[in-house]
Scaffold this active site. Structure first.
Site, PDB file in Angstrom:
ATOM      1  N   ASN A  85       0.808  -1.221   0.000  1.00 32.72           N
ATOM      2  CA  ASN A  85       0.000   0.000   0.000  1.00 32.72           C
ATOM      3  C   ASN A  85       0.843   1.274   0.000  1.00 32.72           C
ATOM      4  O   ASN A  85       0.292   2.371   0.036  1.00 32.72           O
ATOM      5  CB  ASN A  85      -0.930   0.023   1.218  1.00 32.72           C
ATOM      6  CG  ASN A  85      -2.031  -1.003   1.128  1.00 32.72           C
ATOM      7  OD1 ASN A  85      -1.759  -2.188   1.016  1.00 32.72           O
ATOM      8  ND2 ASN A  85      -3.272  -0.568   1.177  1.00 32.72           N
ATOM      9  N   TYR A  87       3.688   2.807  -2.326  1.00 35.46           N
ATOM     10  CA  TYR A  87       4.367   2.598  -3.597  1.00 35.46           C
ATOM     11  C   TYR A  87       5.747   3.250  -3.621  1.00 35.46           C
ATOM     12  O   TYR A  87       6.032   4.197  -2.888  1.00 35.46           O
ATOM     13  CB  TYR A  87       3.538   3.183  -4.746  1.00 35.46           C
ATOM     14  CG  TYR A  87       2.311   2.395  -5.107  1.00 35.46           C
ATOM     15  CD1 TYR A  87       1.374   2.050  -4.143  1.00 35.46           C
ATOM     16  CD2 TYR A  87       2.081   2.012  -6.420  1.00 35.46           C
ATOM     17  CE1 TYR A  87       0.236   1.331  -4.480  1.00 35.46           C
ATOM     18  CE2 TYR A  87       0.940   1.304  -6.767  1.00 35.46           C
ATOM     19  CZ  TYR A  87       0.019   0.966  -5.788  1.00 35.46           C
ATOM     20  OH  TYR A  87      -1.105   0.263  -6.128  1.00 35.46           O
ATOM     21  N   VAL A  92       0.439   6.597  -1.347  1.00 38.68           N
ATOM     22  CA  VAL A  92      -0.014   5.883  -0.156  1.00 38.68           C
ATOM     23  C   VAL A  92      -1.472   5.511  -0.358  1.00 38.68           C
ATOM     24  O   VAL A  92      -2.337   6.384  -0.488  1.00 38.68           O
ATOM     25  CB  VAL A  92       0.133   6.745   1.118  1.00 38.68           C
ATOM     26  CG1 VAL A  92      -0.393   5.989   2.342  1.00 38.68           C
ATOM     27  CG2 VAL A  92       1.593   7.143   1.322  1.00 38.68           C
ATOM     28  N   CYS A  93      -1.760   4.203  -0.434  1.00 35.35           N
ATOM     29  CA  CYS A  93      -3.112   3.729  -0.705  1.00 35.35           C
ATOM     30  C   CYS A  93      -3.861   3.482   0.600  1.00 35.35           C
ATOM     31  O   CYS A  93      -3.606   2.514   1.316  1.00 35.35           O
ATOM     32  CB  CYS A  93      -3.067   2.433  -1.512  1.00 35.35           C
ATOM     33  SG  CYS A  93      -2.483   2.685  -3.196  1.00 35.35           S
ATOM     34  N   LEU A  94      -4.796   4.398   0.903  1.00 36.69           N
ATOM     35  CA  LEU A  94      -5.636   4.282   2.093  1.00 36.69           C
ATOM     36  C   LEU A  94      -7.043   4.751   1.734  1.00 36.69           C
ATOM     37  O   LEU A  94      -7.206   5.768   1.057  1.00 36.69           O
ATOM     38  CB  LEU A  94      -5.100   5.160   3.226  1.00 36.69           C
ATOM     39  CG  LEU A  94      -3.979   4.621   4.113  1.00 36.69           C
ATOM     40  CD1 LEU A  94      -3.560   5.701   5.098  1.00 36.69           C
ATOM     41  CD2 LEU A  94      -4.404   3.362   4.848  1.00 36.69           C
TER      42      LEU A  94
END
Length: 444
Positions: A85, A87, A92-94
């Protein structure tokens, strides 16, 4: 709306900086509260343990109605992805940031803020991070899971800790150290002369990371030793089944090289600390603001010791206000009773921007003191310029009778394990502590 968002951001920053969380730190330039830097220290018993992971936050004028933009900056120049999550390009994958699809109720709301985002990112740094990736079920449950944990742990040490500290200390690839700032002609010891903020790189966590390196040095070494036993140097990182071009971490294991570099960092840090004494004498001669302040504080602490019932003693080493020696007498009716310990405190000419570095000259087997004598203590952030508060905090950390379990204070792995182990482990810990207390008197 703009003024309201600035007020909200300022309050959140203040609240975070006031608390005693040892794994989160935030900072911004006074002139630009919308651009915030944050540091997350990797959680215990994960591949990220005690790593230094930095993120940048950009708050728009619609905050908190809209979430900030968050970018990971500890990526080795965009070449390393530490988490499914997080990269390599910094994304930032949230779900709360709107960068990842989430369940209903997981989207952003004005009730959330800087701290909740940081805690959400920290939760991604789990024991098995690859389980955050869709498709992980296709991976070999044992072999793949372990291999990814191994290379995340290796790169956490190499990039987030070692590479960062080498940059801070000016250590080159061959191990040589650049001349300290004090030896450069352009450096002015009188801190009344301030440089233009815009011309100076904003590195708010430099001192914090240096001090934490001294805290966690033994843990880093233990991780490296374990890695050397488990993975042969030169072994290539293998790609997981769910990894693709934008989701990979390439490289080779080389724990022997990491150990060499880590030991060089420790030597450079120790040399830098000793160098403060020489810089301090120059500052004293110039009657710099910091020198005058430390001399005055020294005199005040001496007087406070005289007025108290506790027979601690304080003196300057060679008359240098930048090097203090505290003689601490163990508290009666405790395991420290009868002990006599000498504690050296070095101050930087940039104090309190650089916080004191403390070392027990007398060996003491204690779960809050590292093997080289560095104590793990924390004083109130609002009193970071008050030396007496530092001394009180050091003593409090030694004498605390019922501390709460906190792996962020793990600075002496062996003592920590015994202290928080079984009843027999605690008995062994107490015996070794008492033995070191008795030895302190013999060494006087």
């Amino acid at each position: 709306m703009g003024d309201q968002s600035v007020f909200r951001i300022t309050k959140e920053l203040s609240d975070l900086q006031r608390n005693s969380d040892l794994s989160l730190a935030v900072a911004c330039r006074d002139i630009d509260v919308r651009n915030v830097k944050a540091l997350i220290i990797g959680p215990h018993e994960t591949p990220y343990e005690f790593g230094f992971f930095e993120f940048s936050f950009k708050f728009n004028k619609e905050y908190p109605r809209k979430s900030p933009t968050v970018t990971a900056t500890t990526t080795n120049g965009g070449r390393c992805r530490f988490n499914p999550n997080i990269y390599a390009n910094g994304r930032v994958c949230l779900s709360i940031l709107g960068t990842w699809r989430g369940e209903r109720g997981e989207e952003w709301s004005a009730a959330q803020g800087l701290e909740s985002i940081l805690l959400s990112i920290q939760s991604l740094m789990s024991t098995n991070p690859y389980e955050n990736e869709p498709g992980f079920e296709d991976a070999n449950e044992v072999a793949d899971k372990k291999h990814q944990k191994d290379y995340i742990r290796h790169e956490t040490l190499r990039i987030s800790v070692i590479q960062r500290l080498e940059e801070y200390l000016g250590i080159s690839v061959d191990g040589t150290v650049a001349a300290p700032v004090s030896n450069r002609e352009e450096y002015d010891l009188d801190m009344d002369v301030m440089e233009d903020e815009a011309s100076v790189p904003f590195e708010p966590f430099k001192d914090l990371c240096k001090r934490r390196l001294l805290w966690y040095y033994d843990s880093y070494l233990a991780t490296i030793q374990k890695g050397k036993e488990e993975v042969k140097d030169g072994t290539v990182f293998s790609r997981m089944p769910f990894e693709g071009a934008s989701n990979t971490m390439e490289g080779r294991f080389n724990y022997s090289e990491l150990e060499r570099r880590l030991r060089n960092i420790k030597k450079a840090l120790d040399a830098e600390t000793e160098g403060w004494a020489t810089e301090g004498l120059v500052a004293k001669g110039k009657e710099s603001t910091v020198a005058v302040n430390l001399q005055r504080q020294y005199e005040q602490v001496v007087e406070s010791f005289k007025r108290s019932d506790v027979p601690h003693n304080l003196e300057l080493v060679d008359g240098n206000p930048f090097v203090w020696m505290v003689t601490y007498f163990g508290k009666p009716m405790t395991n420290l009773d009868g002990g006599l310990f000498r504690i050296k405190i070095h101050f930087s000419p940039r104090f309190p921007e650089d916080q004191p570095r403390v070392k027990f000259e007398t060996r003491l087997f204690h779960h809050r003191i590292s093997q080289d004598g560095t104590p793990c203590y924390f004083s109130a952030p609002s009193r970071r310029e008050d030396v007496k508060s530092h001394i009180d905090a050091i003593i409090d950390s030694l004498e605390e009778e019922q501390p709460s379990y906190d792996p962020r204070t793990l600075v002496h792995p062996e003592a920590f394990k015994l202290y928080w182990g079984s009843a027999d482990d605690r008995k062994m810990y107490n015996r070794r502590l008492r033995r070191s207390v008795q030895q302190s008197l013999e060494d006087c």
